[in-house]
Design a protein around this motif. Sequence first.
Motif, PDB file in Angstrom:
ATOM      1  N   ARG A   1       0.826  -1.211   0.000  1.00 31.41           N
ATOM      2  CA  ARG A   1       0.000   0.000   0.000  1.00 31.41           C
ATOM      3  C   ARG A   1       0.860   1.260   0.000  1.00 31.41           C
ATOM      4  O   ARG A   1       0.490   2.272  -0.609  1.00 31.41           O
ATOM      5  CB  ARG A   1      -0.943  -0.016   1.194  1.00 31.41           C
ATOM      6  CG  ARG A   1      -1.988  -1.122   1.114  1.00 31.41           C
ATOM      7  CD  ARG A   1      -2.985  -1.062   2.283  1.00 31.41           C
ATOM      8  NE  ARG A   1      -3.892  -2.199   2.244  1.00 31.41           N
ATOM      9  CZ  ARG A   1      -4.904  -2.367   3.088  1.00 31.41           C
ATOM     10  NH1 ARG A   1      -5.149  -1.454   4.039  1.00 31.41           N
ATOM     11  NH2 ARG A   1      -5.686  -3.434   2.991  1.00 31.41           N
ATOM     12  N   PHE A   2       1.997   1.211   0.695  1.00 32.02           N
ATOM     13  CA  PHE A   2       2.917   2.356   0.685  1.00 32.02           C
ATOM     14  C   PHE A   2       3.367   2.654  -0.751  1.00 32.02           C
ATOM     15  O   PHE A   2       3.417   3.814  -1.186  1.00 32.02           O
ATOM     16  CB  PHE A   2       4.131   2.055   1.553  1.00 32.02           C
ATOM     17  CG  PHE A   2       3.916   2.297   3.030  1.00 32.02           C
ATOM     18  CD1 PHE A   2       2.685   2.642   3.530  1.00 32.02           C
ATOM     19  CD2 PHE A   2       4.978   2.168   3.917  1.00 32.02           C
ATOM     20  CE1 PHE A   2       2.497   2.867   4.890  1.00 32.02           C
ATOM     21  CE2 PHE A   2       4.804   2.385   5.277  1.00 32.02           C
ATOM     22  CZ  PHE A   2       3.566   2.734   5.767  1.00 32.02           C
ATOM     23  N   LYS A   3       3.728   1.611  -1.498  1.00 28.28           N
ATOM     24  CA  LYS A   3       4.232   1.796  -2.865  1.00 28.28           C
ATOM     25  C   LYS A   3       3.145   2.356  -3.770  1.00 28.28           C
ATOM     26  O   LYS A   3       3.401   3.217  -4.613  1.00 28.28           O
ATOM     27  CB  LYS A   3       4.755   0.470  -3.401  1.00 28.28           C
ATOM     28  CG  LYS A   3       6.036   0.004  -2.710  1.00 28.28           C
ATOM     29  CD  LYS A   3       6.462  -1.373  -3.185  1.00 28.28           C
ATOM     30  CE  LYS A   3       7.720  -1.831  -2.424  1.00 28.28           C
ATOM     31  NZ  LYS A   3       8.118  -3.213  -2.803  1.00 28.28           N
ATOM     32  N   VAL A   4       1.895   1.883  -3.585  1.00 25.65           N
ATOM     33  CA  VAL A   4       0.786   2.413  -4.367  1.00 25.65           C
ATOM     34  C   VAL A   4       0.599   3.904  -4.069  1.00 25.65           C
ATOM     35  O   VAL A   4       0.370   4.713  -4.979  1.00 25.65           O
ATOM     36  CB  VAL A   4      -0.510   1.634  -4.060  1.00 25.65           C
ATOM     37  CG1 VAL A   4      -1.717   2.346  -4.656  1.00 25.65           C
ATOM     38  CG2 VAL A   4      -0.419   0.214  -4.587  1.00 25.65           C
ATOM     39  N   ARG A   5       0.718   4.284  -2.822  1.00 23.23           N
ATOM     40  CA  ARG A   5       0.572   5.690  -2.459  1.00 23.23           C
ATOM     41  C   ARG A   5       1.651   6.546  -3.121  1.00 23.23           C
ATOM     42  O   ARG A   5       1.373   7.660  -3.592  1.00 23.23           O
ATOM     43  CB  ARG A   5       0.645   5.856  -0.939  1.00 23.23           C
ATOM     44  CG  ARG A   5      -0.600   5.362  -0.205  1.00 23.23           C
ATOM     45  CD  ARG A   5      -0.496   5.568   1.299  1.00 23.23           C
ATOM     46  NE  ARG A   5      -1.756   5.221   1.955  1.00 23.23           N
ATOM     47  CZ  ARG A   5      -1.989   5.362   3.253  1.00 23.23           C
ATOM     48  NH1 ARG A   5      -1.026   5.843   4.049  1.00 23.23           N
ATOM     49  NH2 ARG A   5      -3.157   5.036   3.757  1.00 23.23           N
ATOM     50  N   GLU A   6       2.854   6.046  -3.144  1.00 19.36           N
ATOM     51  CA  GLU A   6       3.949   6.806  -3.749  1.00 19.36           C
ATOM     52  C   GLU A   6       3.729   7.001  -5.242  1.00 19.36           C
ATOM     53  O   GLU A   6       4.148   8.010  -5.821  1.00 19.36           O
ATOM     54  CB  GLU A   6       5.277   6.083  -3.511  1.00 19.36           C
ATOM     55  CG  GLU A   6       5.773   6.150  -2.077  1.00 19.36           C
ATOM     56  CD  GLU A   6       7.115   5.466  -1.888  1.00 19.36           C
ATOM     57  OE1 GLU A   6       7.900   5.937  -1.046  1.00 19.36           O
ATOM     58  OE2 GLU A   6       7.374   4.464  -2.584  1.00 19.36           O
ATOM     59  N   GLN A   7       3.052   6.055  -5.872  1.00 22.35           N
ATOM     60  CA  GLN A   7       2.879   6.080  -7.324  1.00 22.35           C
ATOM     61  C   GLN A   7       1.566   6.736  -7.754  1.00 22.35           C
ATOM     62  O   GLN A   7       1.323   6.893  -8.950  1.00 22.35           O
ATOM     63  CB  GLN A   7       2.949   4.650  -7.869  1.00 22.35           C
ATOM     64  CG  GLN A   7       4.300   3.994  -7.652  1.00 22.35           C
ATOM     65  CD  GLN A   7       4.264   2.484  -7.857  1.00 22.35           C
ATOM     66  OE1 GLN A   7       3.241   1.927  -8.260  1.00 22.35           O
ATOM     67  NE2 GLN A   7       5.378   1.812  -7.585  1.00 22.35           N
ATOM     68  N   THR A   8       0.708   7.091  -6.795  1.00 24.77           N
ATOM     69  CA  THR A   8      -0.592   7.686  -7.108  1.00 24.77           C
ATOM     70  C   THR A   8      -0.581   9.169  -6.731  1.00 24.77           C
ATOM     71  O   THR A   8      -0.453   9.507  -5.549  1.00 24.77           O
ATOM     72  CB  THR A   8      -1.715   6.970  -6.343  1.00 24.77           C
ATOM     73  OG1 THR A   8      -1.635   5.557  -6.599  1.00 24.77           O
ATOM     74  CG2 THR A   8      -3.072   7.495  -6.778  1.00 24.77           C
ATOM     75  N   PRO A   9      -0.685  10.079  -7.718  1.00 25.70           N
ATOM     76  CA  PRO A   9      -0.562  11.518  -7.440  1.00 25.70           C
ATOM     77  C   PRO A   9      -1.437  12.024  -6.302  1.00 25.70           C
ATOM     78  O   PRO A   9      -0.957  12.769  -5.431  1.00 25.70           O
ATOM     79  CB  PRO A   9      -0.950  12.156  -8.784  1.00 25.70           C
ATOM     80  CG  PRO A   9      -0.579  11.124  -9.799  1.00 25.70           C
ATOM     81  CD  PRO A   9      -0.873   9.807  -9.162  1.00 25.70           C
ATOM     82  N   HIS A  10      -2.719  11.633  -6.274  1.00 24.04           N
ATOM     83  CA  HIS A  10      -3.602  12.195  -5.251  1.00 24.04           C
ATOM     84  C   HIS A  10      -3.472  11.482  -3.909  1.00 24.04           C
ATOM     85  O   HIS A  10      -4.179  11.810  -2.958  1.00 24.04           O
ATOM     86  CB  HIS A  10      -5.058  12.161  -5.725  1.00 24.04           C
ATOM     87  CG  HIS A  10      -5.641  10.782  -5.851  1.00 24.04           C
ATOM     88  ND1 HIS A  10      -5.485  10.017  -6.986  1.00 24.04           N
ATOM     89  CD2 HIS A  10      -6.377  10.031  -4.991  1.00 24.04           C
ATOM     90  CE1 HIS A  10      -6.106   8.862  -6.827  1.00 24.04           C
ATOM     91  NE2 HIS A  10      -6.654   8.845  -5.620  1.00 24.04           N
ATOM     92  N   LYS A  11      -2.541  10.513  -3.808  1.00 22.90           N
ATOM     93  CA  LYS A  11      -2.323   9.826  -2.535  1.00 22.90           C
ATOM     94  C   LYS A  11      -0.918  10.036  -1.974  1.00 22.90           C
ATOM     95  O   LYS A  11      -0.602   9.553  -0.889  1.00 22.90           O
ATOM     96  CB  LYS A  11      -2.573   8.318  -2.701  1.00 22.90           C
ATOM     97  CG  LYS A  11      -4.027   7.952  -2.940  1.00 22.90           C
ATOM     98  CD  LYS A  11      -4.230   6.440  -2.944  1.00 22.90           C
ATOM     99  CE  LYS A  11      -5.693   6.081  -3.118  1.00 22.90           C
ATOM    100  NZ  LYS A  11      -5.898   4.602  -3.101  1.00 22.90           N
TER     101      LYS A  11
END
Length: 472
Positions: A400-410
């Motif tokens: 989930r951390f990696k997804v957040r880093e790769q998602t602009p609004h997150k």
Amino acid sequence: MATEKQQFQLIAEDELSVKLIDAQYALKDTRGQKNAKSLVVLVNGIELAGKGEAVKQLREWVDPRYLRVKADRPQPLNESQTFWQPYARFIPAEGQIMVLFGNWYTDLLSTAMHVANPMDESMFDHYVERMRAFEQDLKNNHVDVIKVWFDLSWKSLQKRLDDIDPSEMHWHRLHGLDWRSRKQYDAIQRLRQRFTDDWIIIDGEDETRRDQQFAQTILAALEHCPEHLTESNKKWQQASIPEILQQPPQEEVDKTTYKDELKKLSQQVANTMRMDRRNVVIVFEGMDAAGKGGAIKRIVKKIDPREYEIHTIGAPEKYELRRPYLWRFWTKLQPEDKITIFDRSWYGRVLVERIEGFANVAEWQRAYDEINRFEQDLCEAQTVIIKFWLAISKEEQASRFKVREQTPHKRFKITDEDWRNRERWEDYLQAAADMFEHTSTDSAPWHVIATDDKNSARLQILKTILKQLGVG
């Protein structure tokens, strides 16, 4: 222990004033220091015993800029709010002195003396016990509490009533009493004997001695503020870490079922909380990225924004650090708030503050009992407290951390601090286990939602809210 006659000697007013101001500034200078203190003075007593005059004289002897006085008419205790809520925001910060001329004891007496609906003795004693526990928690958090009762004989009271200026007559019906009634006078004297054994009793007969005794009581409190423990004197035993925290169940709910259930449950939760006469406080704790924000969105989806408050709790501000740990939560919980949701909460004391060393051992070990008393007071004031710990696996958190880093609004949701906290994973599991062990109570139990599937977690949360509210 209080005594009916305090032994003291009159001293020159100039000398007393100098000592008071020196002590007052010494207290002020403790701000930000390890020995920082503040002082709360509770003033109560028989009407016309000279309470107001003594407080007025004290203000003339000290630097009045650094002595705050809050004066309130008595208000009956309200079953929908705690006894401390009307006064919480007036608890002084480090280095300050606050005189509460009208306080929780004033309200207790007003309630107990209510002619139409008097309070029975067991309930009166219960309130006294809760008030003393609250005061001890204040003292443990560097707020010394001095309680002063101004007494006056029946004969002297009647003479002062005869001599009172007609323009001041409206003041003599304190607690809803007719001070011309010997029956009511005797009743309040009997009641005060039930709680003033740890008070300073000042005889209001002699005005000069009365004012000096009050001032010298404050001086003694300023000069001899008690030291507070920095080390725990209790033998600490860690709780076992539940298996469910170490290996959350791997389960999923299909999207169609999730959407149907979510729509139904979110509406049911909104209707139930709206119709319930009690206030609802929902607390979210858990590992970073465990889904607290997403769960909160689903809870409030069908609720009007005017019906709820959401508090996102981070590190305390400087002004909050100058007051007792729970103060910033006392002041956020208001009886008129129907639904209040905390994304992180007062449990930070026994989680991040414990692990990172922001609270010493004595502070975080003492906090379990302080939190339990805090929550018990709220529950007795018709508040439902629903507490969630959201647990995910360490592998799922990294994903989930990696997804957040790769998602602009997150991206705003992920920081270097989040990655660093993963190094303390086991410490957080242990702190959580200890927290469950010491703060899961019958009235405010912990609910562990352990799953790597967000949809399953959200449905479990909604179902749990309904169950604790007595639905389903």
